[in-house]
Structure formats: structure tokens, C-alpha cells
Write a protein that holds these residues in place. Structure first.
Motif, short mmCIF file in Angstrom:
data_model
loop_
_atom_site.label_atom_id
_atom_site.label_comp_id
_atom_site.label_asym_id
_atom_site.label_seq_id
_atom_site.Cartn_x
_atom_site.Cartn_y
_atom_site.Cartn_z
N GLN A 1 -3.84 15.38 1.56
CA GLN A 1 -4.62 14.15 1.54
C GLN A 1 -5.03 13.75 0.14
O GLN A 1 -5.27 12.59 -0.14
CB GLN A 1 -5.86 14.30 2.44
CG GLN A 1 -5.51 14.34 3.92
CD GLN A 1 -6.75 14.39 4.78
OE1 GLN A 1 -7.75 15.00 4.42
NE2 GLN A 1 -6.69 13.75 5.92
N GLN B 1 0.84 -1.20 0.00
CA GLN B 1 0.00 0.00 0.00
C GLN B 1 0.87 1.25 0.00
O GLN B 1 1.99 1.25 0.51
CB GLN B 1 -0.94 0.02 1.21
CG GLN B 1 -2.06 1.04 1.06
CD GLN B 1 -3.27 0.69 1.93
OE1 GLN B 1 -3.36 -0.39 2.50
NE2 GLN B 1 -4.18 1.63 2.03
N HIS C 1 -0.02 11.36 2.60
CA HIS C 1 -0.53 11.90 3.87
C HIS C 1 -0.79 13.40 3.78
O HIS C 1 -1.79 13.89 4.31
CB HIS C 1 0.47 11.62 5.00
CG HIS C 1 0.80 10.17 5.16
ND1 HIS C 1 -0.09 9.27 5.73
CD2 HIS C 1 1.89 9.44 4.82
CE1 HIS C 1 0.46 8.06 5.74
NE2 HIS C 1 1.66 8.14 5.19
N TRP D 1 0.49 5.65 0.53
CA TRP D 1 -0.36 6.72 1.05
C TRP D 1 0.25 8.09 0.74
O TRP D 1 1.47 8.26 0.84
CB TRP D 1 -0.54 6.63 2.56
CG TRP D 1 -1.11 5.36 3.06
CD1 TRP D 1 -2.42 5.04 3.27
CD2 TRP D 1 -0.36 4.19 3.48
NE1 TRP D 1 -2.55 3.77 3.78
CE2 TRP D 1 -1.31 3.22 3.92
CE3 TRP D 1 1.00 3.88 3.52
CZ2 TRP D 1 -0.92 1.97 4.39
CZ3 TRP D 1 1.39 2.64 3.98
CH2 TRP D 1 0.43 1.70 4.41
N GLU E 1 -7.82 8.18 -3.34
CA GLU E 1 -7.13 7.00 -2.82
C GLU E 1 -7.99 6.25 -1.82
O GLU E 1 -7.99 5.02 -1.78
CB GLU E 1 -5.81 7.41 -2.16
CG GLU E 1 -4.75 7.86 -3.15
CD GLU E 1 -3.38 7.95 -2.50
OE1 GLU E 1 -3.17 7.30 -1.45
OE2 GLU E 1 -2.52 8.65 -3.05
N LEU E 2 -8.75 6.97 -1.01
CA LEU E 2 -9.56 6.34 0.03
C LEU E 2 -10.72 5.55 -0.57
O LEU E 2 -11.01 4.43 -0.14
CB LEU E 2 -10.09 7.40 0.99
CG LEU E 2 -10.96 6.91 2.14
CD1 LEU E 2 -10.14 6.02 3.07
CD2 LEU E 2 -11.53 8.10 2.91
#
Length: 226
Positions: A83, A76, A80, A78, A109-110
Motif C-alpha cells: 500500500q 489516476q 495496491h 495506484w 498516495e492516499l
């Protein structure tokens, strides 16, 4: 040399020339992926009016190559901060359109499927606002502007229309949440960004250029009359 675009101000920079920090650590645990490599990057925008930083991290199974660890299989990744990669657009673009775009980019992405739903609604909003087209669904509205837009723009829109579940659901309610993968969602967001620039920003730039030409001509005429 590769380039890097600041997600806050949009400034392009040479990636090797900007302030950046890389860190990593190894998780020596008996996971089903084996040992893990966790790595992170911080990039600082060199634009003195921005100076924002981007923070990205990634985890994957670890492998040893000569002199260092590398990720064998990504698990994965991310972003950060920020966002979501949200480009900044002028506030003369209708607020509802910008809100849908920003929210779509923030959650890409979420939740790619929720992001794509918002992006489809944003695309429909732009077509209705900019071109004054209103049909029974997004599919018909896209078809209605085929003769109104340049070939490159139409091909980009049609490419999105033709891929995966996005294309399959253009004839349905734009608020319907559909299953899409991350790549499809990101392509749709990139299309939205392109159209915001090509339609709204360029139209405003043309208006400003025309006003300057008219003002310059009027000034020239006035000088001749003196």
C-alpha cells in the motif's frame, strides 16, 4: 538498462530481468475523458529470501498508436501492493521514529498532507533524538544542526525547508495538517529515508567496525604475549 528496487527488501535488480506481468483493457464508454485505458503491472522480487510481488495499476484516457493503445492523459495511478513504498530499517532505530516514517510512507498516495505532517514529526523526532537538539519549533531545530551535519545533508534538509507549504509551516506546530502536493510529500519521505540511513544505520555500522578493530587488535596483542 533501468533498475527496479523491491519495496519489501530493498534489493536492486535489472528491470528487464525480473518476473513481470502486464495486462490492460479498454473501457469503450462515453466518459468525459473519452475511452479509457486501464493497465496493470505485477513485479516479482528475484531475491529468494523475499519473492514478494508488487501490484500497480493506472487509468487514463486512451489513444491509439501504431499497433497498440497508450494513455493520452493519466487520470489516476495506484500502488495496491504494498500500500505504500516503505523501506525496511533496523529495529535499533527508536520505535516512535520508525512508526511515524512507516505511516507517512503508507498514506503518501492516499493523503499527501497527512503524510507530510507525520514526516515533519518524524524529522523533528530524529533531530531531537540523534543530535540532542530541542528548540521551540522544527525550523529552529533544523538551523541548530547546520554546523553538526555535512554539507550534502544540510543542503537536502534546507531544500525541503525552502519548498512550498512545508517550508512555510516549519515554524508552526508539527502536528498542524498543511496543504501539500504529492511531490512535496514524497520529497520529504525520501529525505527521512536518507537521514535514517546516514545517521542511524551508518552510526551502527561504524560501531560494529570499531568493535571488530578493537577485538582484532586485542587478539593480535594476546598472540604476541604467548
Amino acid at each position: 538498462m533501468s533498475t527496479w528496487e523491491c519495496p519489501f527488501c530493498g534489493r536492486l535488480s535489472v528491470k528487464d530481468k525480473i518476473q513481470q506481468q502486464y495486462n490492460y483493457y479498454i473501457v469503450k464508454a462515453d466518459t468525459k475523458q473519452g475511452e479509457l485505458l486501464v493497465q496493470s503491472w505485477v513485479y516479482v522480487c528475484p531475491n529468494h529470501e523475499c519473492k514478494e510481488f508488487t501490484y500497480i495499476s493506472e487509468v487514463g484516457s486512451a489513444k491509439i498508436v501504431p499497433g497498440k493503445y497508450e494513455i493520452a492523459e493519466p487520470i489516476q495511478r495506484w500502488t495496491h501492493i504494498p500500500q505504500g513504498v516503505v523501506k525496511q530499517f533496523p529495529d535499533y532505530i527508536p520505535k516512535a521514529i520508525l512508526n511515524d516514517y512507516r505511516e507517512s510512507a503508507m498514506i503518501a498516495e492516499l493523503s499527501p498532507k497527512a503524510s507530510a505532517t507525520l514526516a515533519r514529526r518524524c524529522l523533528q523526532g530524529m533531530i531531537r533524538d540523534f543530535w540532542g537538539v530541542k528548540e521551540k519549533n522544527l525550523f529552529e531545530e533544523v538551523r541548530a544542526i547546520e554546523e553538526k551535519v555535512d554539507t550534502d545533508t544540510w543542503q537536502a534538509i534546507d531544500a525541503i525547508r525552502s519548498i512550498g507549504n512545508i517550508g512555510a509551516h516549519m515554524e508552526k506546530d508539527i502536528d498542524l495538517i498543511i496543504e501539500v502536493d504529492k511531490e512535496e510529500s514524497e520529497l520529504l519521505i525520501r529525505l527521512i529515508e536518507t537521514l535514517l540511513s546516514d545517521w542511524y544505520v551508518e552510526r551502527e555500522n561504524r560501531r560494529i567496525r570499531s568493535e571488530r578493530i578493537v577485538a582484532a587488535a586485542a587478539e593480535k596483542k594476546e598472540l604476541k604475549q604467548q
